[in-house]
Motif scaffolding. Structure first.
Motif, PDB file in Angstrom:
ATOM      1  N   SER A  24       0.678  -1.246  -0.137  1.00 27.80           N
ATOM      2  CA  SER A  24      -0.088  -0.068   0.215  1.00 27.80           C
ATOM      3  C   SER A  24       0.920   1.278  -0.176  1.00 27.80           C
ATOM      4  CB  SER A  24      -0.849   0.257   1.253  1.00 27.80           C
ATOM      5  OG  SER A  24      -1.699  -1.078   1.071  1.00 27.80           O
ATOM      6  N   PHE A  25       2.073   1.156   0.477  1.00 25.48           N
ATOM      7  CA  PHE A  25       3.092   2.608   0.514  1.00 25.48           C
ATOM      8  C   PHE A  25       2.857   2.953  -0.820  1.00 25.48           C
ATOM      9  CE2 PHE A  25       7.247   4.185   0.002  1.00 25.48           C
ATOM     10  CZ  PHE A  25       7.016   5.324   0.911  1.00 25.48           C
ATOM     11  N   VAL A  26       3.346   2.003  -1.843  1.00 23.36           N
ATOM     12  CA  VAL A  26       3.654   2.712  -3.213  1.00 23.36           C
ATOM     13  C   VAL A  26       2.431   3.430  -3.826  1.00 23.36           C
ATOM     14  CG1 VAL A  26       4.186   1.949  -5.510  1.00 23.36           C
ATOM     15  CG2 VAL A  26       5.287   0.592  -3.540  1.00 23.36           C
ATOM     16  N   SER A  27       1.068   2.944  -3.667  1.00 24.47           N
ATOM     17  CA  SER A  27       0.007   3.611  -4.011  1.00 24.47           C
ATOM     18  C   SER A  27      -0.446   4.656  -3.210  1.00 24.47           C
ATOM     19  CB  SER A  27      -1.065   2.484  -4.175  1.00 24.47           C
ATOM     20  OG  SER A  27      -1.063   1.722  -2.913  1.00 24.47           O
ATOM     21  N   GLU A  28      -0.286   4.865  -2.122  1.00 21.29           N
ATOM     22  CA  GLU A  28      -0.346   5.875  -1.310  1.00 21.29           C
ATOM     23  C   GLU A  28       0.657   7.199  -1.596  1.00 21.29           C
ATOM     24  OE1 GLU A  28      -1.033   6.471   3.374  1.00 21.29           O
ATOM     25  OE2 GLU A  28      -2.643   4.970   2.309  1.00 21.29           O
ATOM     26  N   PHE A  29       2.100   6.650  -1.808  1.00 19.79           N
ATOM     27  CA  PHE A  29       2.973   7.558  -1.941  1.00 19.79           C
ATOM     28  C   PHE A  29       2.541   8.357  -3.646  1.00 19.79           C
ATOM     29  CE2 PHE A  29       6.859   8.939  -4.232  1.00 19.79           C
ATOM     30  CZ  PHE A  29       7.542   9.435  -3.217  1.00 19.79           C
ATOM     31  N   LEU A  30       2.325   7.366  -4.427  1.00 20.94           N
ATOM     32  CA  LEU A  30       1.944   8.005  -5.949  1.00 20.94           C
ATOM     33  C   LEU A  30       0.756   8.940  -5.760  1.00 20.94           C
ATOM     34  CD1 LEU A  30       2.538   4.995  -8.030  1.00 20.94           C
ATOM     35  CD2 LEU A  30       3.985   7.096  -7.952  1.00 20.94           C
ATOM     36  N   VAL A  31      -0.242   8.491  -5.062  1.00 18.87           N
ATOM     37  CA  VAL A  31      -1.434   9.488  -5.000  1.00 18.87           C
ATOM     38  C   VAL A  31      -1.126  10.769  -4.248  1.00 18.87           C
ATOM     39  CG1 VAL A  31      -3.384   9.964  -3.588  1.00 18.87           C
ATOM     40  CG2 VAL A  31      -3.078   7.648  -4.608  1.00 18.87           C
ATOM     41  N   LEU A  32      -0.195  10.808  -3.266  1.00 21.64           N
ATOM     42  CA  LEU A  32       0.033  12.300  -2.533  1.00 21.64           C
ATOM     43  C   LEU A  32       0.942  12.921  -3.363  1.00 21.64           C
ATOM     44  CD1 LEU A  32       0.563  11.105   1.093  1.00 21.64           C
ATOM     45  CD2 LEU A  32      -1.520  12.289   0.123  1.00 21.64           C
ATOM     46  N   VAL A  33       2.066  12.131  -4.020  1.00 31.35           N
ATOM     47  CA  VAL A  33       3.006  12.995  -4.696  1.00 31.35           C
ATOM     48  C   VAL A  33       2.080  13.384  -5.911  1.00 31.35           C
ATOM     49  CG1 VAL A  33       5.140  13.009  -6.159  1.00 31.35           C
ATOM     50  CG2 VAL A  33       5.027  11.784  -3.845  1.00 31.35           C
ATOM     51  N   GLY A  34       1.587  12.866  -6.493  1.00 33.17           N
ATOM     52  CA  GLY A  34       0.782  13.151  -7.996  1.00 33.17           C
ATOM     53  C   GLY A  34      -0.276  14.092  -7.645  1.00 33.17           C
ATOM     54  N   SER A  35      -0.802  14.243  -6.312  1.00 27.24           N
ATOM     55  CA  SER A  35      -1.882  15.196  -6.320  1.00 27.24           C
ATOM     56  C   SER A  35      -1.442  16.605  -5.686  1.00 27.24           C
ATOM     57  CB  SER A  35      -2.893  14.853  -4.923  1.00 27.24           C
ATOM     58  OG  SER A  35      -3.422  13.455  -5.153  1.00 27.24           O
ATOM     59  N   TYR A  36      -0.244  16.458  -5.335  1.00 29.50           N
ATOM     60  CA  TYR A  36       0.264  17.944  -4.715  1.00 29.50           C
ATOM     61  C   TYR A  36       0.284  19.011  -5.961  1.00 29.50           C
ATOM     62  CZ  TYR A  36       3.058  21.110  -2.060  1.00 29.50           C
ATOM     63  OH  TYR A  36       3.366  22.232  -1.410  1.00 29.50           O
ATOM     64  N   PRO A  37       0.811  19.006  -7.057  1.00 26.55           N
ATOM     65  CA  PRO A  37       0.864  19.974  -7.972  1.00 26.55           C
ATOM     66  C   PRO A  37      -0.461  20.781  -8.159  1.00 26.55           C
ATOM     67  CG  PRO A  37       2.177  18.184  -8.699  1.00 26.55           C
ATOM     68  CD  PRO A  37       1.314  17.612  -7.698  1.00 26.55           C
ATOM     69  N   ASN A  38      -1.391  19.714  -8.553  1.00 22.42           N
ATOM     70  CA  ASN A  38      -2.815  20.374  -8.614  1.00 22.42           C
ATOM     71  C   ASN A  38      -3.687  20.609  -7.397  1.00 22.42           C
ATOM     72  OD1 ASN A  38      -2.656  20.420 -11.313  1.00 22.42           O
ATOM     73  ND2 ASN A  38      -3.613  18.765 -11.784  1.00 22.42           N
ATOM     74  N   ALA A  39      -3.495  19.775  -6.237  1.00 22.62           N
ATOM     75  CA  ALA A  39      -4.359  19.814  -5.186  1.00 22.62           C
ATOM     76  C   ALA A  39      -3.292  19.958  -3.916  1.00 22.62           C
ATOM     77  CB  ALA A  39      -5.501  18.911  -5.132  1.00 22.62           C
ATOM     78  N   PRO A  40      -2.459  20.823  -3.592  1.00 22.51           N
ATOM     79  CA  PRO A  40      -1.746  20.877  -2.701  1.00 22.51           C
ATOM     80  C   PRO A  40      -2.436  20.689  -1.217  1.00 22.51           C
ATOM     81  CG  PRO A  40      -1.604  23.062  -3.638  1.00 22.51           C
ATOM     82  CD  PRO A  40      -2.382  22.359  -4.359  1.00 22.51           C
ATOM     83  N   VAL A  41      -3.243  21.711  -0.932  1.00 25.06           N
ATOM     84  CA  VAL A  41      -3.954  21.523   0.229  1.00 25.06           C
ATOM     85  C   VAL A  41      -4.682  20.332   0.819  1.00 25.06           C
ATOM     86  CG1 VAL A  41      -5.832  22.463   1.810  1.00 25.06           C
ATOM     87  CG2 VAL A  41      -4.336  24.091   0.137  1.00 25.06           C
TER      88      VAL A  41
END
Length: 526
Positions: A406-423
C-alpha cells in the motif's frame, strides 16, 4: 452480430464471466456441504487459472479495450452485450480471481446460521463473482448498469441470510442505498442515450467507446447533470462521506468472507466507475466538479481515520479503515495527474489485498474469542504468536508501511496530487499519521499486555484461569489458515518492492483516461 479482437480473446473474457455463474448453479443443487465447498473452491481456482492467459494476452500499449466481444442485444436502442477489458479492469478481474478462492478457503470452517446450508452460501459467492467480473468487463453502458444492479442480489442474501444478529437490517440498508444510487444512475443512462443522438449523427448509443469520443461535445450543463447521476451511484458504492453509512452496518453483520469481497472488491465498483465513466464521458463536468469530490475525499480520509481509532467492534473498524482508504483513491483520481491516477488504480488492488488479509485475520481472532469487541481481548500474542504476527503484518500493510504494497500507491497518490491540489494532499498526508494510530492501537489492545478478557473465559477452563497463559487452550493458526493467508503475504511483499508488473498494465489506461479529460499532466508521466 458477434465481433471481437480475436476469437480466443472473446472466448476468454466470456469464460471468465460465465464460469462462476455455471459453478454457482451446480453448487446450489449439492446436498453435501463438503462437496459444495470442494466444488466452489475448484471453480474459483479454475477461474484464477483463466486470469493468467488473460493477463499474458493483454498488450498494455495496444488498443484501449482488448479481448473484446460484442453481440447485438436490443438493437432498436443500440444496446449490445459488449465485453472487453482495459488495464484497470484487468487488474480488478485478477484481484477477484485471487480473493475468491482465498475467501472460500477462509470460510471453510465458518459456522453458518442454523438452517442455512453451505451450498447456498458458496453458490451465492460464485454468482457474485460473475456479477463483479461483469461490472469490470462491460463496455456497453446499459450492460454495465445491469451488472451494477445484479451484484446487489447475491450480496443482499449473503448478508441477510448468513450474517450476524442484525443481518436483516444491515442487508436491507445496503440494498436500499445501492438501489437508490442505481435508479439515479439509470436516469442518467437514459439521458445519456437521448443526448448521444445529438453528437452521433442522430443515432442514440450506449457503446462506451463511441460515447467516449463524442460526449465531450455536449455543453457543460448537460454534462454536469449526467455526471451527477453516475457520481451519486458511484459515491454510494465507493463509499464517499456522507453516503457511507450503510458500509459499517453491512461490514459488521456480513460473514467474514463476504466482508472481504465487500470491502476488497465490491466497493471498488464505485472508484472504477469514476475512472471508466465519469472522467471519459463527462470531461468538462469532471473538471468543474473536481473540487467538490476532493473535499469529500479528504473528509473521508480524516473522518474514517478518526472513527476507526475510536472503534471497539473489530469488523466496524475494517469498514472505517476502508472509508479512509477510499478517500485516498478519490483524491488521486480527481487530482488529475498520471501519478495520482496511477496511484489510485494501484491502490484499488493493494487495498483489496491488504485490507482483505486484515479482515481475514480479524475473522480468525473472532472465531477463537467468539466476540467482535476489542475489549474482550488482551495478551493474545502470548497464546497465538503466529496469528498476532500476521495481524500486525496486515495492519502495517494497511497503514502503508514502506516495503509493503500500500505504501507505493499511497505515495503516488500524495506526490501526484500535490501539484494540482496541494492543500488536499497535505490533509491526506495527515491521514497516514492517523492510520498508524488506529492500526497499532487495535493491535496493542488485542494482542499485547496481560492475557485477559472474555476471549479466554470458557475456552481456558473458566474465569479463574483468564490471567494464566499456561492454562489457556486457544489454538494458534492451523495449516488451512496459514495456506489461506500465505498468498496474500507473498503478494503484499512482492508488490511492495516491485509494483512494476501491475503499474505497467495500468499506466497506458491511466494516460488515456487523463487525456480524455483534456488536461496536461502537471508531473510529466511516462
Amino acid at each position: 452480430m458477434i465481433a471481437g479482437t480475436s476469437s480466443g480473446g472473446a472466448g476468454l473474457v466470456l469464460a471468465l464471466l460465465l464460469l462462476p455463474l455455471l459453478g454457482g448453479i451446480v453448487v446450489a443443487f449439492l446436498k453435501d456441504d463438503r462437496m459444495a465447498k470442494l466444488t466452489a473452491l475448484t471453480v474459483s481456482l479454475v477461474e484464477l487459472v483463466l486470469v493468467v492467459p488473460a493477463w499474458i494476452t493483454y498488450v498494455p500499449n495496444g488498443s484501449r479495450i482488448q479481448l473484446a466481444l460484442s453481440v447485438d442485444w436490443i438493437p432498436n436502442f443500440g444496446i449490445h452485450f459488449s465485453l472487453g477489458i482495459d488495464g484497470i479492469a484487468l487488474t480488478m478481474i485478477a484481484l477477484i480471481g485471487i480473493l475468491t478462492p482465498i475467501v472460500i478457503g477462509g470460510s471453510w470452517a465458518d459456522k453458518l446460521p442454523e438452517g442455512r446450508g453451505a451450498a447456498g452460501f458458496y453458490s451465492l459467492l460464485l454468482v457474485m463473482q460473475t456479477g463483479m467480473v461483469g461490472v469490470f468487463a462491460a463496455t456497453d453502458v446499459f450492460l454495465f448498469y445491469v451488472f451494477f444492479e445484479a451484484v446487489l442480489v447475491p450480496m443482499y442474501f449473503l448478508v441477510g441470510r448468513f450474517g450476524g444478529p442484525r443481518r436483516q437490517y444491515a442487508a436491507m440498508k445496503f440494498f436500499l442505498y445501492s438501489l437508490l444510487g442505481g435508479l439515479i444512475m439509470l436516469a442518467s443512462v437514459i439521458g445519456l442515450y437521448v443526448v448521444s443522438k445529438d453528437y452521433n449523427n442522430g443515432v442514440g448509443t450506449l457503446d462506451w467507446q463511441t460515447l467516449s469520443t463524442v460526449m465531450d461535445q455536449a455543453p457543460l450543463s448537460t454534462q454536469i447533470w449526467l455526471f451527477l447521476g453516475f457520481f451519486v451511484a458511484f459515491a454510494i458504492k465507493a463509499p464517499l462521506v456522507p453516503l457511507h453509512t450503510w458500509l459499517p452496518d453491512a461490514t459488521a453483520e456480513a460473514p467474514i468472507g463476504t466482508g472481504v469481497l465487500l470491502v476488497g472488491v465490491l466497493d471498488k465498483i464505485g472508484t472504477f466507475g469514476f475512472l471508466r465513466y465519469c472522467l471519459p464521458l463527462f470531461p468538462a463536468a469532471s473538471k468543474e466538479l473536481a473540487p467538490l469530490v476532493l473535499i469529500l475525499s479528504v473528509l473521508g480520509i480524516v473522518y474514517g481515520a478518526l472513527l476507526a481509532a475510536g472503534q471497539n467492534d473489530m469488523k466496524r473498524l475494517m469498514a472505517y479503515i476502508s472509508i479512509a482508504h477510499f478517500g485516498f483513491i478519490g483524491l488521486g483520481i480527481f487530482a488529475f495527474s498520471t501519478q495520482s491516477i496511477a496511484g489510485s488504480a494501484l491502490y484499488m488492488v493493494n487495498h483489496g489485498l491488504a485490507t482483505g488479509m486484515l479482515f481475514l485475520v480479524v475473522g480468525m481472532v473472532i472465531a477463537r474469542g467468539d466476540s467482535r469487541s476489542i475489549r474482550d481481548y488482551g495478551g493474545l500474542a502470548k497464546l497465538t504468536p503466529v496469528l498476532a504476527g500476521l495481524f500486525l503484518f496486515a495492519g502495517l500493510a494497511a497503514l502503508s508501511l514502506p516495503g509493503l504494497n500500500s505504501f507505493v500507491s499511497e505515495f503516488l497518490v500524495l506526490v501526484g496530487s500535490y501539484p494540482n491540489a496541494p492543500v488536499y494532499a497535505i490533509i491526506g498526508a495527515v491521514g497516514m499519521i492517523l492510520a498508524a494510530a488506529y492500526v497499532l492501537w487495535a493491535y496493542q489492545r488485542v494482542f499485547q499486555g496481560p492475557v485477559r478478557g472474555n476471549a479466554l473465559v470458557g475456552l481456558a477452563g473458566g474465569p479463574g484461569t483468564a490471567g494464566d497463559p499456561a492454562k489457556a487452550s486457544i489454538a494458534d493458526l492451523g495449516v488451512r489458515e496459514k495456506v489461506v493467508l500465505a498468498p496474500l503475504v507473498v503478494l503484499i511483499i512482492f508488490l511492495g518492492f516491485y509494483p512494476a508488473p501491475v503499474l505497467d498494465v495500468l499506466q497506458p489506461t491511466v494516460d488515456a483516461t487523463l487525456q480524455s479529460v483534456g488536461l496536461a499532466d502537471p508531473v510529466g508521466g511516462k
